[in-house]
Design an enzyme around this catalytic site. Structure first.
Site, PDB file in Angstrom:
ATOM      1  N   LEU A  55      66.590 -18.984  57.630  1.00 42.59           N
ATOM      2  CA  LEU A  55      66.594 -18.985  56.171  1.00 42.59           C
ATOM      3  C   LEU A  55      67.336 -20.223  55.678  1.00 42.59           C
ATOM      4  CD1 LEU A  55      67.727 -15.257  55.717  1.00 42.59           C
ATOM      5  CD2 LEU A  55      65.403 -16.123  56.051  1.00 42.59           C
ATOM      6  N   TYR A 115      71.182 -18.065  58.404  1.00 42.65           N
ATOM      7  CA  TYR A 115      71.120 -18.711  57.090  1.00 42.65           C
ATOM      8  C   TYR A 115      71.931 -19.995  57.129  1.00 42.65           C
ATOM      9  CZ  TYR A 115      71.746 -19.379  52.051  1.00 42.65           C
ATOM     10  OH  TYR A 115      71.767 -19.907  50.787  1.00 42.65           O
ATOM     11  N   CYS A 116      71.325 -21.104  56.652  1.00 45.75           N
ATOM     12  CA  CYS A 116      72.001 -22.397  56.561  1.00 45.75           C
ATOM     13  C   CYS A 116      72.494 -22.808  57.961  1.00 45.75           C
ATOM     14  CB  CYS A 116      73.130 -22.322  55.526  1.00 45.75           C
ATOM     15  SG  CYS A 116      73.854 -23.912  55.081  1.00 45.75           S
ATOM     16  N   ILE A 117      73.748 -23.189  58.099  1.00 44.47           N
ATOM     17  CA  ILE A 117      74.238 -23.635  59.401  1.00 44.47           C
ATOM     18  C   ILE A 117      74.234 -22.482  60.404  1.00 44.47           C
ATOM     19  CG2 ILE A 117      76.672 -23.191  58.899  1.00 44.47           C
ATOM     20  CD1 ILE A 117      75.214 -26.177  60.880  1.00 44.47           C
ATOM     21  N   GLY A 168      71.733 -20.555  60.722  1.00 45.64           N
ATOM     22  CA  GLY A 168      70.400 -20.663  61.287  1.00 45.64           C
ATOM     23  C   GLY A 168      70.311 -21.752  62.330  1.00 45.64           C
TER      24      GLY A 168
END
Length: 453
Positions: free
Chosen positions: A354, A326-328, A330
């Site tokens: 995500l 998720y975010c960084i 990811g």
């Protein structure tokens, strides 16, 4: 701030039988004195120099562009006149304002029912669209200059919305008269509280800080710590099904905030939902940035965070892992997957990203803060905070990406309407962002930061 109870009459200025309008007038006068104090505080809480420099450069380039092309500026003035005329014609024809009604700031029926406020909102939206169009149509600007000018125009127009001022907001006026001024009194108390909490910088409260308790109604999915190193703790959630699938799930959340963005309230917990589908679920909890981790590199995060967690899980299950980032988190997972491509044995069964970015050539509006002209200011900000990006600065940058939803909505609710903060688990999680630059506090509660309670 005044401590006087608004329900008691002022013994020196009227009595119990004093007309309510007179009482309201006196209350407004009292609040005006408090407003002077707030205004003084606001003057001391100036924006950061980096923000001021970026906005000044954007507007300077815009002004220069139109100064060099007077004909383009004349066309812009005619465009504004045409927009005003069109708005007035639609009002005269009693045409509905679909755009204004769809705007959350002006969706309340009070904006439609009163012709004056209907006029105010329609003209404001017309002028807002025109102002942003100035940036997109400015002659001779580069693409980055247009985008930066449009960005700061949106910030300015969001701040200038009539919904942000008492006298132009029918909801706020109604609340003030209905409450005999108590709504504004509460609003000033909220404003003072937010100044105090922001250390003399306005930090608008978005969520009730006391609404949730970690381990009780937030981040409450049962689990245990199975791996710990200098950068992460690896959480394994307790299975809830009689049997579990052979291939587990490993989640990498962002490291600029707490892991429980994916384990909020039980009904909003991705970790709990995946567990209930028969998976063994693991979650990485990143150590908050502090004096010890400030020099860690991307390779350190890949090794101590990505590789360490992945290798532990695959060894424990003797099966490849379904990984999600998720975010960084990811972005890190994408890099890790690329490094592992073609290796044997296969560690990854699949990856899911995500809200994660892999192509940073087009980062959106956040890129306006990280080009060559602003990186020096960012580096100075980090250096001034001891080598760690201040959480407050990151919070402010993210809020500016959606100013109406993350700033001015709460200005109206808290300061003009005097409403208490909402219980919102996602924004409560977001509060943890502002603590990432407090190394002494983080060291004192280091175990609580990383672990389920």
């Amino acid at each position: 701030m005044s401590e006087k109870n608004g329900d008691d009459p002022d013994p020196g200025a009227g009595g119990v039988g004093e007309p309510s309008f007179h009482r309201l007038g006196r209350r407004i006068a009292d609040l005006s004195r408090e407003l002077s104090q707030i205004t003084r505080l606001a003057g001391e809480a100036a924006p950061r120099q980096m923000e001021l420099d970026a906005a000044a450069a954007a507007f300077k380039s815009l002004a220069k562009a139109y100064a060099n092309e007077p004909e383009a500026f004349s066309d812009a003035q005619l465009d504004l006149f045409g927009r005003h005329a069109d708005t007035l014609e639609k009002m005269a024809a009693d045409s509905p304002a679909a755009e204004a009604d769809a705007d959350a700031r002006f969706a309340d029926s009070a904006w439609r029912d009163n012709p004056f406020f209907d006029f105010v909102r329609r003209m404001f939206l017309s002028q807002s669209a025109w102002a942003e169009n100035l940036a997109w149509n400015a002659p001779g600007l580069s693409e980055i200059e247009r985008r930066r000018a449009a960005f700061f125009i949106r910030q300015a127009m969001a701040a200038l919305s009539p919904s942000n001022t008492l006298l132009a907001n029918p909801r706020a006026l109604k609340a003030m008269f209905d409450s005999d001024g108590k709504s504004i009194s509460r609003g000033f108390d909220h404003l003072q509280s937010d100044f105090d909490a922001g250390h003399r910088r306005l930090a608008v409260t978005q969520s009730d800080a006391g609404a949730f308790q970690l381990g009780v109604d937030l981040a409450a999915t049962p689990g245990e710590i199975v791996l710990r190193n200098t950068l992460i703790e690896l959480i394994r959630y307790t299975p809830s099904t009689p049997t579990v699938r052979a291939e587990p799930i490993l989640i990498f959340p962002p490291w600029i905030n707490k892991y429980y963005v994916l384990d909020l309230r039980p009904e909003n917990s991705l970790a709990a939902w995946l567990r209930d589908q028969g998976f063994t679920v693991y979650m990485v909890s990143w150590r908050s940035a502090d004096a010890e981790t400030r020099d860690f590199t991307w390779d350190d995060y890949c090794a101590l965070g990505g590789s360490a967690a992945l290798e532990w899980v695959t060894a424990a299950h003797k099966a490849p892992v379904h990984a999600a980032g998720y975010c960084i988190g990811g972005a890190l997972l994408a890099v890790l997957a690329a490094r592992l491509a073609g290796q044997s044995p296969r560690l990854l069964a699949s990856i899911s990203l995500l809200a994660a970015q892999t192509d940073f050539s087009e980062p959106g509006d956040i890129g306006l803060f990280i080009d060559d002209s602003t990186l020096g200011g960012v580096e100075a900000l980090i250096a001034g905070a001891g080598g760690v990006m201040p959480g407050e600065a990151m919070r402010d940058a993210f809020n500016l990406l959606r100013p109406q939803d993350l700033i001015w909505r709460y200005v109206e609710e808290r300061y003009l309407l005097g409403e208490p903060p909402r219980s919102f688990d996602l924004l409560y999680w977001n509060l943890s962002l502002i603590h990432i630059s407090e190394p002494t506090r983080l060291r004192r509660i280091s175990y609580a930061v990383f672990c389920l309670k």
